[in-house]
Scaffold this active site. Structure first.
Site, PDB file in Angstrom:
ATOM      1  N   ASP A 182      67.412  38.631   9.439  1.00 44.05           N
ATOM      2  CA  ASP A 182      67.345  37.499   8.513  1.00 44.05           C
ATOM      3  C   ASP A 182      68.001  36.292   9.161  1.00 44.05           C
ATOM      4  O   ASP A 182      69.041  36.405   9.798  1.00 44.05           O
ATOM      5  CB  ASP A 182      68.086  37.844   7.214  1.00 44.05           C
ATOM      6  N   GLU A 266      61.263  37.665   8.949  1.00 43.55           N
ATOM      7  CA  GLU A 266      60.627  36.971   7.850  1.00 43.55           C
ATOM      8  C   GLU A 266      59.708  35.930   8.460  1.00 43.55           C
ATOM      9  O   GLU A 266      60.117  35.181   9.343  1.00 43.55           O
ATOM     10  CB  GLU A 266      61.720  36.304   7.035  1.00 43.55           C
ATOM     11  N   ASP A 346      73.282  37.733   3.634  1.00 42.30           N
ATOM     12  CA  ASP A 346      72.257  37.731   4.668  1.00 42.30           C
ATOM     13  C   ASP A 346      71.947  39.145   5.168  1.00 42.30           C
ATOM     14  O   ASP A 346      70.813  39.458   5.522  1.00 42.30           O
ATOM     15  CB  ASP A 346      72.669  36.839   5.843  1.00 42.30           C
TER      16      ASP A 346
END
Ligand code: ZN
Length: 371
Positions: A182, A266, A346
């Protein structure tokens, strides 16, 4: 699979003049070919193709124009123009802002390419047709057959050779371990293993120096030699920051590829995010796209996989029980009232990303679902 290596070149004064001349000739060719396409369309309603222009180039060359530049290098300049037109038409078709191909002003044409032949690499020499043997610093061995050779000049006036080689595809290994990554605002990356990587302090210091240099530049009188000096200083700092950042991103991507077989990121919509001014700086700084790119290329060479997931609610959802725990950007810790899970926000997100990546592999298009 294609891979690229970039090496520094050390041309002599004379060679440098020849390199600069080649860039200028390519730039002029590019601009005149662009003008020709524009005219042909506006005046006669004709759409020129690459083949038309390549044929015209052959005729012009017979008149002695473009002497001193290897013919395939010239053709490549026309191909670049063709590419920008194709991209333009694609954008028109897609209903996006079209952005007609532009004329390249001085200093805006920075590289030229030998697309097949005309160059030869031996030990510490790169021999370029029509230019000569230039000293090259080969900091690593090249694997596979060299396909193309691009010569590039950066803002500081340093020259580089970018050699693209073709190597055999590495068969994919049986994936056993997955890791989720992330991008955070506070730390550079958070991993599903619980680790976070911070941005190095020297980078922040260099940024501050850059800001000072830029302010300094803006105060200098246009056209003055002091302005020229200040400009060079800004360019030097930019280059330094970029080098540091790339080195850092190479380290992280190496670590990711060494530690897992499936790496899940992502799939951020970078373009969309750059419009959001508050986030823009962070995205650029953190060079998210570059990290993914570096990881993809290292993974491909190791027979590993990079998965990109369309992730929503990854920071809000609890990675343990799955309920949504709303939090603003300021809230740094994920605390789940349902199952009691408490961890860095996170890291929680990276666990969700990992899950999404694995689920996506199991059932094709499920990755786009809100899970
Ligand atoms: Zn929970």
């Amino acid at each position: 699979m294609k891979t690229a290596c970039k090496f520094r070149l050390y041309p002599t004064k004379q060679q440098e003049a020849q390199l600069d001349l080649t860039l200028e000739i390519c730039r002029h060719l590019y601009n005149s070919a662009l003008a020709d396409r524009k005219n042909a369309y506006e005046v006669e309603g004709i759409s020129r193709t690459y083949e038309d222009q390549a044929a015209m180039l052959t005729v012009e060359k017979k008149d002695g124009n473009f002497r001193g530049v290897f013919s395939q290098v010239l053709q490549d300049a026309l191909k670049r123009l063709d590419k920008s037109f194709k991209a333009f038409f694609r954008r028109v078709k897609a209903g996006r802002e079209p952005g007609y191909p532009r004329f390249k002003g001085q200093g805006w044409y920075k590289s030229f390419t030998y697309p097949q032949v005309g160059f030869k690499l031996e030990c510490s020499k790169l021999t370029l047709s029509k230019i000569g043997s230039i000293r090259i610093f080969k900091h690593r061995e090249i694997k596979g057959k060299i396909k193309t050779c691009t010569i590039k000049k950066n803002k500081l006036g340093c020259w580089y050779a970018i050699l693209v080689t073709e190597i055999n595809d590495v068969p994919q290994i049986e994936p056993k371990k997955a890791i989720g990554v992330d991008v955070g605002l506070k730390s550079m990356v958070a991993l599903s293993t619980g680790e976070t990587v911070q941005y190095p302090r020297y980078y922040i210091l260099a940024e501050q120096k850059l800001a000072v240099a830029q302010r300094n530049l803006s105060r200098k009188k246009k056209g003055s030699s002091n302005r020229q000096k200040a400009k060079l200083k800004v360019a030097r700092l930019h280059q330094k920051i970029q080098n540091h950042r790339d080195e850092f991103l190479h380290q992280i991507s190496r670590k990711l590829v060494d530690s897992a077989d499936i790496i899940v990121f992502e799939n951020l919509n970078i373009l969309g995010m750059l419009k959001n001014r508050h986030l823009a700086k962070h995205i650029q700084d953190h060079a998210w796209g570059k990290l993914i790119q570096f990881t993809q290329s290292k993974a491909a060479k190791a027979g590993k996989v990079v998965e990109l997931v369309v992730a929503r609610y990854t920071s809000q959802k609890c990675s343990q029980c799955g309920i949504i725990v709303p939090k603003t950007l300021a809230v740094r810790v994920h605390h789940c009232p349902n199952c009691g899970l408490e961890m860095d926000r996170d890291v929680n997100a990276s666990l969700n990303i990992r899950t999404l990546g694995l689920r996506g592999r199991a059932c094709g298009d499920a990755r786009a679902l809100d899970l």
